[in-house]
Motif scaffolding. Structure first.
Motif, PDB file in Angstrom:
ATOM      1  N   LEU A  83       0.831  -1.197   0.000  1.00 45.76           N
ATOM      2  CA  LEU A  83       0.000   0.000   0.000  1.00 45.76           C
ATOM      3  C   LEU A  83       0.873   1.257   0.000  1.00 45.76           C
ATOM      4  N   GLY A  84       0.607   2.117  -0.964  1.00 41.06           N
ATOM      5  CA  GLY A  84       1.325   3.380  -1.030  1.00 41.06           C
ATOM      6  C   GLY A  84       2.671   3.316  -1.725  1.00 41.06           C
ATOM      7  N   SER A  85       3.099   2.106  -2.128  1.00 46.22           N
ATOM      8  CA  SER A  85       4.400   1.977  -2.782  1.00 46.22           C
ATOM      9  C   SER A  85       4.309   0.899  -3.856  1.00 46.22           C
ATOM     10  N   PRO A  86       4.516   1.242  -5.128  1.00 46.66           N
ATOM     11  CA  PRO A  86       4.329   0.265  -6.209  1.00 46.66           C
ATOM     12  C   PRO A  86       5.300  -0.899  -6.102  1.00 46.66           C
ATOM     13  N   ALA A  87       4.787  -2.109  -6.351  1.00 45.32           N
ATOM     14  CA  ALA A  87       5.606  -3.320  -6.265  1.00 45.32           C
ATOM     15  C   ALA A  87       5.719  -3.989  -7.619  1.00 45.32           C
ATOM     16  N   SER A  88       5.680  -3.211  -8.696  1.00 49.10           N
ATOM     17  CA  SER A  88       5.866  -3.778 -10.028  1.00 49.10           C
ATOM     18  C   SER A  88       6.779  -2.854 -10.834  1.00 49.10           C
ATOM     19  N   LYS A  89       7.570  -3.480 -11.701  1.00 45.65           N
ATOM     20  CA  LYS A  89       8.517  -2.715 -12.518  1.00 45.65           C
ATOM     21  C   LYS A  89       7.787  -1.727 -13.423  1.00 45.65           C
ATOM     22  N   ARG A  90       6.610  -2.118 -13.891  1.00 46.32           N
ATOM     23  CA  ARG A  90       5.838  -1.253 -14.788  1.00 46.32           C
ATOM     24  C   ARG A  90       5.522   0.095 -14.145  1.00 46.32           C
ATOM     25  N   LYS A  91       5.343   0.090 -12.818  1.00 45.01           N
ATOM     26  CA  LYS A  91       5.009   1.331 -12.121  1.00 45.01           C
ATOM     27  C   LYS A  91       6.246   2.042 -11.556  1.00 45.01           C
ATOM     28  N   ILE A  92       7.269   1.250 -11.219  1.00 43.48           N
ATOM     29  CA  ILE A  92       8.464   1.840 -10.618  1.00 43.48           C
ATOM     30  C   ILE A  92       9.320   2.559 -11.662  1.00 43.48           C
TER      31      ILE A  92
ATOM     32  N   VAL B  14      13.950  10.800   5.957  1.00 39.64           N
ATOM     33  CA  VAL B  14      12.763  10.192   6.560  1.00 39.64           C
ATOM     34  C   VAL B  14      11.774   9.858   5.446  1.00 39.64           C
ATOM     35  N   PRO B  15      11.608   8.564   5.109  1.00 43.04           N
ATOM     36  CA  PRO B  15      10.709   8.194   4.019  1.00 43.04           C
ATOM     37  C   PRO B  15       9.254   8.175   4.452  1.00 43.04           C
ATOM     38  N   GLY B  16       8.391   8.563   3.527  1.00 44.81           N
ATOM     39  CA  GLY B  16       6.953   8.475   3.753  1.00 44.81           C
ATOM     40  C   GLY B  16       6.318   7.612   2.677  1.00 44.81           C
ATOM     41  N   VAL B  17       5.012   7.674   2.581  1.00 45.54           N
ATOM     42  CA  VAL B  17       4.274   6.886   1.594  1.00 45.54           C
ATOM     43  C   VAL B  17       4.341   7.592   0.242  1.00 45.54           C
ATOM     44  N   LEU B  18       4.702   6.843  -0.803  1.00 38.91           N
ATOM     45  CA  LEU B  18       4.872   7.428  -2.136  1.00 38.91           C
ATOM     46  C   LEU B  18       3.557   7.867  -2.763  1.00 38.91           C
ATOM     47  N   PHE B  19       2.513   7.079  -2.551  1.00 37.00           N
ATOM     48  CA  PHE B  19       1.230   7.385  -3.174  1.00 37.00           C
ATOM     49  C   PHE B  19       0.131   7.424  -2.114  1.00 37.00           C
ATOM     50  N   ILE B  20      -0.709   8.418  -2.214  1.00 34.33           N
ATOM     51  CA  ILE B  20      -1.896   8.533  -1.363  1.00 34.33           C
ATOM     52  C   ILE B  20      -3.100   8.581  -2.292  1.00 34.33           C
ATOM     53  N   ASP B  21      -3.953   7.558  -2.183  1.00 34.88           N
ATOM     54  CA  ASP B  21      -5.126   7.459  -3.084  1.00 34.88           C
ATOM     55  C   ASP B  21      -4.701   7.548  -4.544  1.00 34.88           C
ATOM     56  N   ASP B  22      -3.646   6.822  -4.894  1.00 35.03           N
ATOM     57  CA  ASP B  22      -3.124   6.739  -6.270  1.00 35.03           C
ATOM     58  C   ASP B  22      -2.524   8.046  -6.780  1.00 35.03           C
ATOM     59  N   THR B  23      -2.337   9.017  -5.898  1.00 35.17           N
ATOM     60  CA  THR B  23      -1.718  10.287  -6.286  1.00 35.17           C
ATOM     61  C   THR B  23      -0.325  10.366  -5.687  1.00 35.17           C
ATOM     62  N   PHE B  24       0.657  10.737  -6.523  1.00 35.17           N
ATOM     63  CA  PHE B  24       2.028  10.818  -6.044  1.00 35.17           C
ATOM     64  C   PHE B  24       2.145  11.834  -4.926  1.00 35.17           C
ATOM     65  N   ASN B  25       2.760  11.441  -3.849  1.00 35.91           N
ATOM     66  CA  ASN B  25       2.913  12.291  -2.676  1.00 35.91           C
ATOM     67  C   ASN B  25       4.219  13.078  -2.779  1.00 35.91           C
TER      68      ASN B  25
ATOM     69  N   ASP C  70       1.131  -3.492   3.919  1.00 35.02           N
ATOM     70  CA  ASP C  70       1.681  -2.141   3.993  1.00 35.02           C
ATOM     71  C   ASP C  70       3.042  -2.184   4.678  1.00 35.02           C
ATOM     72  N   TRP C  71       3.678  -1.027   4.727  1.00 33.52           N
ATOM     73  CA  TRP C  71       5.024  -0.951   5.272  1.00 33.52           C
ATOM     74  C   TRP C  71       5.066  -1.427   6.717  1.00 33.52           C
ATOM     75  N   SER C  72       3.935  -1.319   7.445  1.00 34.45           N
ATOM     76  CA  SER C  72       3.948  -1.688   8.862  1.00 34.45           C
ATOM     77  C   SER C  72       4.299  -3.163   9.058  1.00 34.45           C
ATOM     78  N   LEU C  73       3.875  -4.028   8.122  1.00 32.98           N
ATOM     79  CA  LEU C  73       4.217  -5.442   8.236  1.00 32.98           C
ATOM     80  C   LEU C  73       5.714  -5.642   8.043  1.00 32.98           C
ATOM     81  N   LEU C  74       6.269  -4.971   7.037  1.00 33.11           N
ATOM     82  CA  LEU C  74       7.703  -5.070   6.795  1.00 33.11           C
ATOM     83  C   LEU C  74       8.506  -4.512   7.962  1.00 33.11           C
ATOM     84  N   THR C  75       8.099  -3.333   8.456  1.00 33.52           N
ATOM     85  CA  THR C  75       8.885  -2.689   9.503  1.00 33.52           C
ATOM     86  C   THR C  75       8.753  -3.418  10.833  1.00 33.52           C
ATOM     87  N   ALA C  76       7.563  -3.939  11.138  1.00 34.67           N
ATOM     88  CA  ALA C  76       7.389  -4.680  12.396  1.00 34.67           C
ATOM     89  C   ALA C  76       8.245  -5.939  12.381  1.00 34.67           C
TER      90      ALA C  76
END
Length: 605
Positions: A337-346, A545-556, A396-402
């Protein structure tokens, strides 16, 4: 906080602290205990700061006990907690493969080298590595480099490096473009058996025909005519887009992929390995169908989106007599969530400069996560936890970071860091002392860091703003302080006798205040980190300090922030790639060091 609240909190901390210690080889984790109290006793959340102070006071005393003594005390106050559920102990195992024979299983990770490795790639590679090791088989790294305009050798190198960092170990490497002569042989075989024909229909025309389930006139060509066109394709008589070779499928098949798909096309360009040697290239399904057979692949992991391709690849193999087909095991594509996980989007983010590169710490590329401070074991644990579900999964990032936090916590040394510093002068502070603070609160064997405090400190602006005059607090691991004055200029108060050497340093900080030494007895109240206000005992630190790249599909646009502060001098000795915890701030990874500044990335809180 009333006496009753203190008594309740002490009981809970002791109970859950002993439980945590008993189940973790005698070492309780302060954060785990705090989280359990907050989760199970909602009414105490309003007292979280005071309870945290008690946790920091009580847990070290529990960890100082032997495991036997911890068990004895826990049996007296909460014997029900001594038995840990077996389900908590079991590691999650992946299901067995169908028709797997020990020593004969061959899996593959087959990236196209037109971008760097990301979490989705790691998902695929992990399963390939896992099952090859489980069945003592072969794990093939296969670069599908059949699009000359896209592929790059540096991306091949990047995938190799990232696999090595992840601890995934291919036993064989294949570069698909090296098998071009074999692909041509197989194309000729299909043409001679009249299983394929050349077609010069436009892309739009053929899309329309396939949509209507109608064959074009070229499908009536004889094998001889098709062979003649094929030879002209190889000698360069056609330009890109003018002609393709199609396999005879089934124009009435409900699966549109099967409606006479193109299997070879003209692609002119300088290939990163083959140069300009070839201009007729196999398309994805043909190359995969043949190459899986050449590599002896027995089991292929695929996400559901590729299911429609399986029928076509099997058809190609059947026409060529390349049997048996690989067994397919499924898993779902997942999204972060908030960060693309495909090469097509990255890739567009990199090309448009919206991120700093493939290693941007906001991305879920392997290099980005490494640079951020996510360790390989955390990535693999998350993949294993998500497992082989066939339903699309959002994490989301919380699973990775936890997950990452649990792994790195025990190995990360502690240091003090102050963001947006303000200056505090402590009247009556003890002089000429050396403060020994543990590098890790739960592991005395890690050693200590020595600091020589004076009577002037830097503290975090956020802590200062939460204080009023006459409030008491504790400089962590040092002594108690009572705030007496705010918004003053220490350099203009002659009675304080600030040294001329120190005054230029203090001028860097616009906010000053004064406190009074208030003893060293541990008691409830806020504990804050600090550094000595001395250029020789501090180092400037810049934190990304990194944040979420996309909020509601809009680049942050505000997804990356830079914070600058001061850390204790020992941080200057840390080497790049070291992960430490800045107490009460978060876990950071050292990115680079210079003589004047240390650059770190915030992994997570």
């Amino acid at each position: 906080m009333s006496n009753k609240d203190i008594e309740t909190a002490r009981h809970l901390i002791t109970k859950y602290g002993l439980e945590n210690a008993v189940h973790h080889d005698g070492s309780a984790n302060e954060k785990s205990v705090m989280q359990k109290i907050m989760a199970t006793h909602v009414e105490l959340r309003k007292l979280s700061k005071q309870i945290r102070d008690l946790v920091e006071e009580i847990i070290p005393t529990i960890n100082a006990l032997s495991v036997e003594e911890q068990q004895k005390r826990l049996s007296k106050i909460a014997p029900e907690l001594l038995t840990k559920k077996e389900s908590q102990k079991r590691s999650r195992e992946l299901p067995p493969l169908k028709d797997a024979v020990d020593g004969k299983v061959v899996t593959r990770y087959a990236p196209e080298p037109n971008g760097e490795m990301h979490l989705g790639h790691a998902y695929t590679a992990f399963f390939a590595d896992y099952y090859a090791k489980k069945y003592h088989g072969t794990f093939v790294l296969r670069f599908e480099d059949t699009n000359p305009k896209q592929e790059r050798v540096e991306y091949m190198d990047a995938h190799r490096e990232d696999l090595q960092w992840l601890g995934l170990d291919p036993t064989k490497e294949v570069i698909v473009s090296n098998d071009m002569p074999i692909f041509y042989e197989k194309a000729v075989e299909l043409i001679e058996k009249n299983y394929a024909y050349t077609c010069t229909c436009s892309v739009d025309k053929m899309r329309e025909m396939r949509g209507e389930m109608k064959s074009c006139n070229h499908s009536k060509k004889s094998s001889a005519d098709t062979m003649n066109d094929w030879k002209k394709m190889l000698t360069g008589d056609y330009n890109e887009g003018e002609i393709v070779l199609r396999v005879r499928g089934d124009m009435e098949n409900k699966n549109a992929v099967m409606r006479d798909p193109a299997i070879f096309a003209i692609r002119k360009g300088d290939h990163c390995i083959q140069g300009e040697k070839y201009s007729v290239w196999p398309l994805y399904d043909f190359a995969v169908a043949v190459e899986d057979n050449l590599c002896g692949i027995t089991h292929v992991g695929r996400s559901a989106e590729f299911d429609t391709r399986i029928e076509l690849q099997n058809k190609i193999r059947e026409l060529l007599g390349l049997i048996p087909h690989p067994n397919i095991f499924h898993y779902a594509r997942f999204n972060v969530l908030g960060s693309p996980a495909s090469k097509r989007k990255i890739k567009p983010l990199v090309e448009e400069g919206k991120v700093e590169g493939w290693d941007d710490i906001r991305l879920v590329t392997i290099k980005g996560m490494k640079k951020r401070g996510i360790v390989p074991e955390a990535i693999k644990q998350v993949i294993k936890e998500v497992g082989m579900t066939t339903q699309p999964t959002n994490i989301d990032w919380s699973l990775l970071t936890a997950t990452n936090r649990k792994i790195i916590d025990a190995a990360s040394d502690r240091y003090f860091f102050v963001s947006e510093p303000i200056v505090i002068h402590i009247e009556g502070a003890p002089e000429n002392r050396i403060c020994k603070m543990p590098l890790h609160p739960d592991d005395a064997k890690r050693g200590f860091r020595k600091i020589k405090p004076n009577n002037i400190f830097l503290i975090d602006k956020s802590d200062y703003e939460n204080m009023k005059v006459n409030d008491e607090f504790r400089l962590k691991d040092l002594f108690n302080v009572k705030l007496t004055k705010k918004k003053i200029n220490l350099n203009k108060i002659d009675s304080l006798k600030i040294s001329e050497e120190l005054k230029p340093f203090l001028k860097k900080f616009p906010i000053h205040c004064i406190g009074k030494y208030f003893g060293e007895e541990l008691k409830p109240g806020p504990k804050i980190q600090w550094v000595v206000a001395d250029a020789k005992q501090t180092v400037v630190v810049e934190v990304k300090v990194p944040g979420v790249l996309f909020i509601d599909d809009t680049f942050n646009e505000n997804s990356l922030k830079i914070e600058t502060g001061y850390a204790e001098a020992g941080v200057a000795k840390l080497k790049p790639d070291t992960i430490v915890q800045f107490e009460r701030y978060g876990f950071v990874r050292v990115d680079k060091t210079t003589k004047s500044k240390i650059f770190v990335n915030l992994a997570h809180k």
